[in-house]
Design an enzyme around this catalytic site. Structure first.
Site, PDB file in Angstrom:
ATOM      1  N   GLY A  74       0.819  -1.200   0.000  1.00  0.00           N
ATOM      2  CA  GLY A  74       0.000   0.000   0.000  1.00  0.00           C
ATOM      3  C   GLY A  74       0.853   1.249   0.000  1.00  0.00           C
ATOM      4  O   GLY A  74       2.010   1.234  -0.418  1.00  0.00           O
ATOM      5  N   CYS A  75       0.277   2.308   0.477  1.00  0.00           N
ATOM      6  CA  CYS A  75       0.941   3.603   0.511  1.00  0.00           C
ATOM      7  C   CYS A  75       2.231   3.539   1.311  1.00  0.00           C
ATOM      8  O   CYS A  75       2.236   3.103   2.464  1.00  0.00           O
ATOM      9  CB  CYS A  75      -0.004   4.622   1.147  1.00  0.00           C
ATOM     10  SG  CYS A  75       0.770   6.193   1.541  1.00  0.00           S
ATOM     11  N   PHE A  76       3.333   3.963   0.713  1.00  0.00           N
ATOM     12  CA  PHE A  76       4.607   3.862   1.423  1.00  0.00           C
ATOM     13  C   PHE A  76       4.718   4.825   2.592  1.00  0.00           C
ATOM     14  O   PHE A  76       5.524   4.619   3.482  1.00  0.00           O
ATOM     15  CB  PHE A  76       5.824   3.932   0.501  1.00  0.00           C
ATOM     16  CG  PHE A  76       5.912   5.062  -0.495  1.00  0.00           C
ATOM     17  CD1 PHE A  76       5.405   6.316  -0.278  1.00  0.00           C
ATOM     18  CD2 PHE A  76       6.560   4.817  -1.700  1.00  0.00           C
ATOM     19  CE1 PHE A  76       5.522   7.337  -1.216  1.00  0.00           C
ATOM     20  CE2 PHE A  76       6.699   5.821  -2.651  1.00  0.00           C
ATOM     21  CZ  PHE A  76       6.169   7.089  -2.403  1.00  0.00           C
TER      22      PHE A  76
END
Length: 185
Positions: free
Chosen positions: A17-19
């Protein structure tokens, strides 16, 4: 963290997902010396965030984790990986949709590959998730560090809306479960 020789340090690369979210989580673990946000798994050399967001580069948002295996095991990192995102949704984590948000383990050696395959088999056997795990297990063939403003994003932007609404709840859930694995500051 102990002052071990850098020769004993290992690296792994996860896409979950979003880093911004994942960097904030893994950076808190004892034995993790560095977490860098970046891009991996695509076909475009040195992609920008804007290019990756189109979904056309083939890259996933990833974190490269540098860790001391004498302090934290790769298995523990995998446990955190699987408990802090949904590995059963294809190309999606929450409201973030696209191949750049896919669940992926980019292994750095055959041991990491075998351990990743084993944990997925164990999780499937134990029916930990209602749906089938879709996490890809792929050798790391490229990795590009994301732009500077993505590095340590959460710590530099805690009051930003995304951090308050999305990252804070994930961190709260993570720290409650992994209290004994956190860095002592």
């Amino acid at each position: 963290m102990s002052t071990k020789s850098t020769e004993k340090m290992k690296s792994t690369t996860f896409g979950n997902g979003c880093f911004w979210c994942t960097e904030a989580i893994f950076d808190q673990l004892e034995g993790v010396s560095k977490v860098a946000s970046g891009y991996a798994g695509g076909h475009v050399k040195k992609p920008s965030y804007k290019e990756v967001c189109t979904g056309n580069t083939g890259h996933a948002e990833v974190i490269r984790i540098t860790f001391d295996p004498e302090v934290i095991s790769y298995r523990t990192l995998l446990d955190v990986f699987f408990s802090t995102h949904d590995p059963t949704t294809l190309n999606r984590q929450g409201a973030d949709v696209g191949t750049q948000y896919r669940s992926a383990i980019f292994y750095h050696d055959d041991e990491q590959k075998a351990e990743a395959e084993k944990i997925i088999a164990d999780l499937e056997k134990e029916k930990v998730f209602e749906n089938k795990i879709v996490t890809e297990i792929t050798p790391i063939n490229n990795y590009y560090v994301a732009e500077n403003y993505h590095q340590d994003y959460y710590n530099n932007n805690k009051n930003q809306g995304y951090c308050q609404m999305v990252i804070n709840p994930k961190i709260a859930k993570f720290t409650a479960k992994y209290q004994s694995k956190l860095k002592k500051n």
